[in-house]
Design a protein around this motif. Sequence first.
Motif, PDB file in Angstrom:
ATOM      1  N   ALA A 182       0.888  -1.169  -0.096  1.00  0.00           N
ATOM      2  CA  ALA A 182       0.144   0.054  -0.150  1.00  0.00           C
ATOM      3  C   ALA A 182       0.813   1.159   0.109  1.00  0.00           C
ATOM      4  CB  ALA A 182      -1.047  -0.059   1.221  1.00  0.00           C
ATOM      5  N   GLY A 183       0.327   2.109  -0.876  1.00  0.00           N
ATOM      6  CA  GLY A 183       1.256   3.430  -0.687  1.00  0.00           C
ATOM      7  C   GLY A 183       2.333   3.262  -2.107  1.00  0.00           C
ATOM      8  N   GLY A 184       2.341   2.085  -2.708  1.00  0.00           N
ATOM      9  CA  GLY A 184       3.346   1.952  -3.778  1.00  0.00           C
ATOM     10  C   GLY A 184       2.945   2.416  -5.002  1.00  0.00           C
ATOM     11  N   ASN A 244      -0.419   5.350  -8.655  1.00  0.00           N
ATOM     12  CA  ASN A 244       0.357   5.803  -7.631  1.00  0.00           C
ATOM     13  C   ASN A 244      -0.687   5.412  -6.159  1.00  0.00           C
ATOM     14  OD1 ASN A 244       2.586   6.330  -9.237  1.00  0.00           O
ATOM     15  ND2 ASN A 244       1.936   8.695  -9.542  1.00  0.00           N
ATOM     16  N   SER A 245       0.220   5.725  -5.161  1.00  0.00           N
ATOM     17  CA  SER A 245      -0.626   5.718  -3.864  1.00  0.00           C
ATOM     18  C   SER A 245      -1.534   4.626  -3.900  1.00  0.00           C
ATOM     19  CB  SER A 245      -1.167   7.117  -3.591  1.00  0.00           C
ATOM     20  OG  SER A 245      -0.641   8.197  -3.548  1.00  0.00           O
ATOM     21  N   LEU A 246      -1.094   3.344  -4.262  1.00  0.00           N
ATOM     22  CA  LEU A 246      -2.119   2.333  -4.449  1.00  0.00           C
ATOM     23  C   LEU A 246      -2.528   1.935  -2.797  1.00  0.00           C
ATOM     24  CD1 LEU A 246      -0.199   0.407  -6.923  1.00  0.00           C
ATOM     25  CD2 LEU A 246      -2.463   0.816  -7.042  1.00  0.00           C
ATOM     26  N   LYS A 247      -3.841   1.581  -3.064  1.00  0.00           N
ATOM     27  CA  LYS A 247      -4.632   1.077  -1.740  1.00  0.00           C
ATOM     28  C   LYS A 247      -4.885  -0.446  -1.877  1.00  0.00           C
ATOM     29  CE  LYS A 247      -6.642   5.595  -1.684  1.00  0.00           C
ATOM     30  NZ  LYS A 247      -8.074   6.282  -1.567  1.00  0.00           N
ATOM     31  N   PRO A 248      -5.178  -1.148  -0.914  1.00  0.00           N
ATOM     32  CA  PRO A 248      -5.570  -2.690  -0.975  1.00  0.00           C
ATOM     33  C   PRO A 248      -6.813  -2.709  -2.058  1.00  0.00           C
ATOM     34  CG  PRO A 248      -4.827  -1.867   1.235  1.00  0.00           C
ATOM     35  CD  PRO A 248      -5.098  -0.729   0.588  1.00  0.00           C
ATOM     36  N   GLU A 249      -7.946  -1.856  -1.782  1.00  0.00           N
ATOM     37  CA  GLU A 249      -8.858  -1.910  -2.601  1.00  0.00           C
ATOM     38  C   GLU A 249      -8.765  -1.648  -4.117  1.00  0.00           C
ATOM     39  OE1 GLU A 249      -8.638  -0.041  -0.050  1.00  0.00           O
ATOM     40  OE2 GLU A 249      -9.444   2.224  -0.091  1.00  0.00           O
ATOM     41  N   ASP A 250      -7.633  -1.223  -4.569  1.00  0.00           N
ATOM     42  CA  ASP A 250      -7.331  -1.378  -5.999  1.00  0.00           C
ATOM     43  C   ASP A 250      -6.737  -2.688  -6.305  1.00  0.00           C
ATOM     44  OD1 ASP A 250      -5.468   1.678  -5.207  1.00  0.00           O
ATOM     45  OD2 ASP A 250      -7.627   1.490  -6.020  1.00  0.00           O
ATOM     46  N   THR A 251      -6.742  -3.695  -5.564  1.00  0.00           N
ATOM     47  CA  THR A 251      -6.421  -5.118  -6.311  1.00  0.00           C
ATOM     48  C   THR A 251      -7.430  -5.822  -6.931  1.00  0.00           C
ATOM     49  OG1 THR A 251      -5.220  -5.508  -3.727  1.00  0.00           O
ATOM     50  CG2 THR A 251      -6.122  -7.464  -5.262  1.00  0.00           C
ATOM     51  N   ALA A 252      -7.103  -6.206  -8.191  1.00  0.00           N
ATOM     52  CA  ALA A 252      -7.969  -6.427  -9.201  1.00  0.00           C
ATOM     53  C   ALA A 252      -7.242  -6.878 -10.308  1.00  0.00           C
ATOM     54  CB  ALA A 252      -8.987  -5.528  -9.665  1.00  0.00           C
ATOM     55  N   VAL A 253      -7.822  -7.534 -11.254  1.00  0.00           N
ATOM     56  CA  VAL A 253      -7.342  -7.770 -12.505  1.00  0.00           C
ATOM     57  C   VAL A 253      -7.666  -6.639 -13.461  1.00  0.00           C
ATOM     58  CG1 VAL A 253      -7.447  -8.956 -14.589  1.00  0.00           C
ATOM     59  CG2 VAL A 253      -7.462 -10.307 -12.593  1.00  0.00           C
ATOM     60  N   GLN A 288      -6.067  -9.749 -22.110  1.00  0.00           N
ATOM     61  CA  GLN A 288      -6.477 -10.891 -21.124  1.00  0.00           C
ATOM     62  C   GLN A 288      -6.346 -10.413 -19.828  1.00  0.00           C
ATOM     63  OE1 GLN A 288      -3.556  -9.897 -22.452  1.00  0.00           O
ATOM     64  NE2 GLN A 288      -2.162 -10.165 -20.667  1.00  0.00           N
ATOM     65  N   GLY A 289      -6.047  -8.832 -19.410  1.00  0.00           N
ATOM     66  CA  GLY A 289      -5.978  -8.719 -17.943  1.00  0.00           C
ATOM     67  C   GLY A 289      -4.554  -8.794 -17.447  1.00  0.00           C
ATOM     68  N   THR A 290      -4.140  -8.114 -16.450  1.00  0.00           N
ATOM     69  CA  THR A 290      -3.011  -8.016 -15.675  1.00  0.00           C
ATOM     70  C   THR A 290      -3.214  -8.037 -14.198  1.00  0.00           C
ATOM     71  OG1 THR A 290      -0.797  -7.488 -15.282  1.00  0.00           O
ATOM     72  CG2 THR A 290      -2.151  -5.637 -16.215  1.00  0.00           C
ATOM     73  N   GLN A 291      -2.973  -8.852 -13.391  1.00  0.00           N
ATOM     74  CA  GLN A 291      -3.350  -8.763 -12.029  1.00  0.00           C
ATOM     75  C   GLN A 291      -2.331  -7.885 -11.279  1.00  0.00           C
ATOM     76  OE1 GLN A 291      -5.652 -10.882 -10.132  1.00  0.00           O
ATOM     77  NE2 GLN A 291      -4.962  -9.404  -8.505  1.00  0.00           N
ATOM     78  N   VAL A 292      -3.132  -7.076 -10.497  1.00  0.00           N
ATOM     79  CA  VAL A 292      -2.506  -6.220  -9.541  1.00  0.00           C
ATOM     80  C   VAL A 292      -2.931  -6.362  -8.180  1.00  0.00           C
ATOM     81  CG1 VAL A 292      -2.507  -3.709  -8.702  1.00  0.00           C
ATOM     82  CG2 VAL A 292      -2.276  -4.033 -11.239  1.00  0.00           C
ATOM     83  N   THR A 293      -1.997  -6.731  -7.305  1.00  0.00           N
ATOM     84  CA  THR A 293      -2.445  -7.196  -5.686  1.00  0.00           C
ATOM     85  C   THR A 293      -1.628  -6.025  -4.922  1.00  0.00           C
ATOM     86  OG1 THR A 293      -2.420  -9.397  -6.447  1.00  0.00           O
ATOM     87  CG2 THR A 293      -2.145  -8.780  -4.090  1.00  0.00           C
ATOM     88  N   VAL A 294      -2.396  -5.320  -3.986  1.00  0.00           N
ATOM     89  CA  VAL A 294      -1.893  -4.245  -3.268  1.00  0.00           C
ATOM     90  C   VAL A 294      -2.068  -5.000  -1.792  1.00  0.00           C
ATOM     91  CG1 VAL A 294      -2.059  -2.083  -2.513  1.00  0.00           C
ATOM     92  CG2 VAL A 294      -2.395  -2.278  -4.875  1.00  0.00           C
ATOM     93  N   SER A 295      -0.729  -5.051  -1.111  1.00  0.00           N
ATOM     94  CA  SER A 295      -0.803  -5.720   0.386  1.00  0.00           C
ATOM     95  C   SER A 295      -1.048  -4.417   1.459  1.00  0.00           C
ATOM     96  CB  SER A 295       0.242  -6.317   0.495  1.00  0.00           C
ATOM     97  OG  SER A 295       1.488  -5.705   0.524  1.00  0.00           O
ATOM     98  N   SER A 296      -1.501  -4.849   2.460  1.00  0.00           N
ATOM     99  CA  SER A 296      -1.614  -3.675   3.357  1.00  0.00           C
ATOM    100  C   SER A 296      -0.625  -3.757   4.256  1.00  0.00           C
ATOM    101  CB  SER A 296      -3.128  -3.819   4.155  1.00  0.00           C
ATOM    102  OG  SER A 296      -3.268  -4.944   4.707  1.00  0.00           O
TER     103      SER A 296
END
Length: 124
Positions: free
Chosen positions: A14-16, A84-93, A116-124
């Motif tokens: 998170a924040g990255g 920028n300033s990524l949040k856990p709720e931004d986690t998605a394909v 086809q999508g790309t996975q984004v995972t934001v950890s808290s």
Amino acid sequence: QVQLVESGGGLVQAGGSLRLSCAASGRTFSSYAMGWFRPAPGKEREFVAAIDWSGGSTYYADSVKGRFTISRDNALNTVFLQMNSLKPEDTAVYYCGRGHTIVVVTTPGGYAYWGQGTQVTVSS
């Protein structure tokens, strides 16, 4: 046949930040609006950001405004999403789409082709 290939997803705290890319095949890339979407509860796909054919006009969902930036390089047939300033709720394909025309649309039905999508995972 148009092909869209997303890349740049990954795991970030998170924040990255992450920068997504979407490379399109075909010689008429600059003739179409492009957009980024992600799945959301109760929706087929949720609008994230879009850009017109020239890159002169951009549109954002309220949830990402001020944090995400969409851009395009028509010489490279590529659209980007700087996150920028990524949040856990931004986690998605995250999916990129090519519009039917030069006109920007913020609903999935306004897009003719999808990657086809790309996975984004934001950890808290």
